[in-house]
Design a protein around this motif. Structure first.
Motif, short mmCIF file in Angstrom:
data_model
loop_
_atom_site.label_atom_id
_atom_site.label_comp_id
_atom_site.label_asym_id
_atom_site.label_seq_id
_atom_site.Cartn_x
_atom_site.Cartn_y
_atom_site.Cartn_z
N GLN A 185 0.82 -1.21 0.00
CA GLN A 185 0.00 0.00 0.00
C GLN A 185 0.85 1.26 0.00
N TYR B 182 2.69 1.61 -3.54
CA TYR B 182 1.88 2.11 -4.66
C TYR B 182 1.47 3.57 -4.49
N LYS B 183 1.55 4.09 -3.29
CA LYS B 183 1.24 5.51 -3.08
C LYS B 183 2.29 6.41 -3.72
N THR C 118 1.36 -7.59 -8.60
CA THR C 118 -0.07 -7.52 -8.32
C THR C 118 -0.61 -8.88 -7.89
N LEU D 70 -12.31 -3.82 -3.14
CA LEU D 70 -11.67 -2.52 -3.33
C LEU D 70 -10.28 -2.66 -3.95
N LEU D 71 -9.56 -3.72 -3.57
CA LEU D 71 -8.26 -3.97 -4.20
C LEU D 71 -8.44 -4.25 -5.68
N ASP E 1 -9.25 -1.09 -7.52
CA ASP E 1 -8.07 -0.21 -7.63
C ASP E 1 -7.14 -0.70 -8.74
N LYS F 140 -8.60 0.08 -12.13
CA LYS F 140 -8.53 1.50 -12.46
C LYS F 140 -7.11 1.98 -12.76
N LYS F 141 -6.13 1.52 -11.96
CA LYS F 141 -4.78 2.09 -12.02
C LYS F 141 -3.74 1.20 -12.68
N SER G 142 -19.34 1.21 -5.70
CA SER G 142 -18.46 0.39 -4.86
C SER G 142 -18.84 0.47 -3.38
#
Length: 508
Positions: A384, A387-388, A398, A417-418, A421, A424-425, A461
């Motif tokens: 976490q 990836y920030k 991943t 949620l993972l 994410d 999306k990214k 979501s």
């Protein structure tokens, strides 16, 4: 017992040789002769030997012009040709000593049991302090004279095959010594020598008494790295196995497990020597690689029934050293490091690909201890934070992150949620790992979420997460709130979700 032929190699032993000599002179059984070989010493060793030899005709002073290069007639093989087959031969190191009753007690033991080879226990003495550290001896005498005895008691007598001293060898046995079966070793040569003589003996006895003093010196060759140290543990293992097969016909399950333990202890000592040795980082890495990725070592870590805390006595210092190296790329050593870690942590192959582990070594080295300990929660936290600050899309990373979530049984809403994410990214990871399919499989567990597309899940979501948590009121509130400010791509699925959620609330 007839005459005993003592034999000693002495190299720069002026500080200890007198102690060894006095211990033989003081024997209560005086029927001995002693070949004291000065191995080209550069200190006063040779003069001390000559002085004692001048006073006692049984002491025969020999000298080699070059260390470990025998002059004619100076080797033990040549010396025993001058003696009867019923005489016995005995080694003594120049820094050790025999207790005064060694010959008397061992001679009686040999005569009582008609032994070809006799061994006894010994005291471990700290050379610096002269304190007694430990005693190695059996609880009762042991006579080995049948294949069954050599098989059943292998775990008991193996410790007495590790050294040449503390034993009396019948000359007739020594004359059957087969040098073609003995590889050239420095460290471990004593064990090879003794195993060969146990193989050639019909009757071997272990006397349950300590009659020898072994002085432990931190500067001895056993604490140093030489050309054969890396391979010696494998050779010793092969030789012990060949001994059991020839002597007993097979290797029992008990002895197989014991040999695993012996091999583990051997490489543990070797690794300790490597880590302490003054070498370049790359040379040290190569040495670790040679030991830890060998077939025998891999099989050991895959099969051995040791608890993790005991295996960690070896793994932890190795891992700490590996992770502490900062020049993986400069030394082109990341691949070797990966192979080592995969060998000593077999579970890694089920959890992480080699290329992924290599990436972690090069980019996130502080993640490695978490991976090795299977500390999945710490791995998740590190991912976490990683990836920030990084825009990285690596499918193998991943995949490992997802596996960590699954390993700790993260709630479905957090797993969702993972996935969202990632979708999306990280488009590359999303496509390769088929995140849409993973989301769909996750939704099948919840009747209210049947036939909901991934795109709709991404929009709603919060609603989906509250449904997964079982709070339908909060889910409905989130559904209404999100609907007011969002363009809906799939009206039919949207309406179905709203209807199903309303119906579920009415039934509460």
């Amino acid at each position: 017992m007839k005459k005993c032929i003592f034999y000693t190699y002495a190299y720069n032993a002026e500080k200890t040789i007198a102690r060894a000599i006095e211990s033989v002179i003081a024997q209560t059984d005086q029927n001995w002769v002693w070949y004291l070989l000065d191995n080209a010493s550069t200190d006063g060793t040779g003069e001390i030997i000559k002085q004692y030899a001048s006073k006692d005709s049984r002491i025969i002073a020999l000298r080699n012009k070059q260390n470990h290069v025998h002059e004619k007639g100076h080797s033990w093989t040549e010396i025993i040709e001058n003696y009867d087959e019923s005489d016995y031969f005995c080694f003594l190191d120049a820094d050790d000593e025999y207790k005064t009753n060694f010959l008397t007690n061992m001679g009686r033991f040999i005569s009582n049991h008609n032994l070809d080879v006799a061994a006894c226990g010994h005291d471990f003495i700290d050379e610096t302090t002269k304190d007694l550290i430990a005693v190695r001896r059996l609880g009762q005498n042991l006579i080995l004279d049948t294949p069954e005895m050599f098989n059943t008691y292998f775990t008991h007598y193996h410790q007495f095959m590790r050294t040449v001293w503390c034993k009396l060898y019948k000359v007739s046995v020594l004359r059957r010594f087969n040098f073609s079966r003995i590889p050239s070793l420095h460290y471990g040569a004593d064990t090879l020598f003794t195993i060969e003589n146990f193989r050639n003996a019909s009757r071997v006895g272990i006397l349950a008494d300590s009659l020898h003093k072994y002085y432990m010196n931190p500067h001895s060759s056993s604490h140093q790295l030489d050309a054969s140290r890396i391979t010696c543990d494998r050779i010793l293992d092969d030789t012990a196995r060949a001994f059991l097969i020839e002597k007993c016909g097979a290797i029992s399950l008990q002895n197989e497990q014991f040999l695993h333990v012996v091999y583990y202890n051997g490489i543990y000592d070797t690794i300790g020597v490597i880590l302490k040795e003054t070498l370049t980082q790359y040379a040290k890495l190569q040495s670790l690689y040679d030991v830890l990725t060998h077939k025998k070592t891999k099989e050991l870590f895959q099969q051995i029934a040791f608890p993790d805390e005991e295996l960690d006595l070896l793994r932890t210092p190795v891992t700490n050293w590996l992770v502490g190296q900062k020049k993986y790329q400069a030394f082109n050593s990341a691949e070797m490091t990966v192979e080592i870690l995969m060998a000593i942590y077999p579970h890694l192959s089920q959890f992480i690909k080699k290329e992924t582990l290599k990436y972690l070594l090069l980019e996130i080295p502080d993640m490695i201890p978490y991976v090795l300990r299977k500390d999945y929660n710490s791995m998740i936290e590190r991912f976490q934070s990683w990836y920030k600050t990084r825009n990285v899309d690596d499918p193998s990373l991943t995949e490992m992150e997802i596996m960590a979530y699954l390993a700790v049984n993260k709630p479905d809403d957090q797993l969702l949620l993972l996935f969202l994410d990632i979708k999306k990214k990280r488009p590359l990871s999303s496509k390769k790992l088929n995140i849409d399919s993973l989301i769909a499989n996750l939704l099948t567990k919840y009747p209210l979420l049947q036939n909901i597309s991934g795109d709709l899940v991404a929009i709603f979501s919060n609603t989906v997460c509250w449904i997964m948590k079982g709070d339908l009121n909060r889910a409905f509130d989130e559904f209404i709130s999100t609907s007011q400010n969002t363009e809906i791509p799939n009206a039919e699925a949207y309406i179905l979700l709203g209807q199903n959620l309303s119906a579920a609330l009415k039934n509460l």
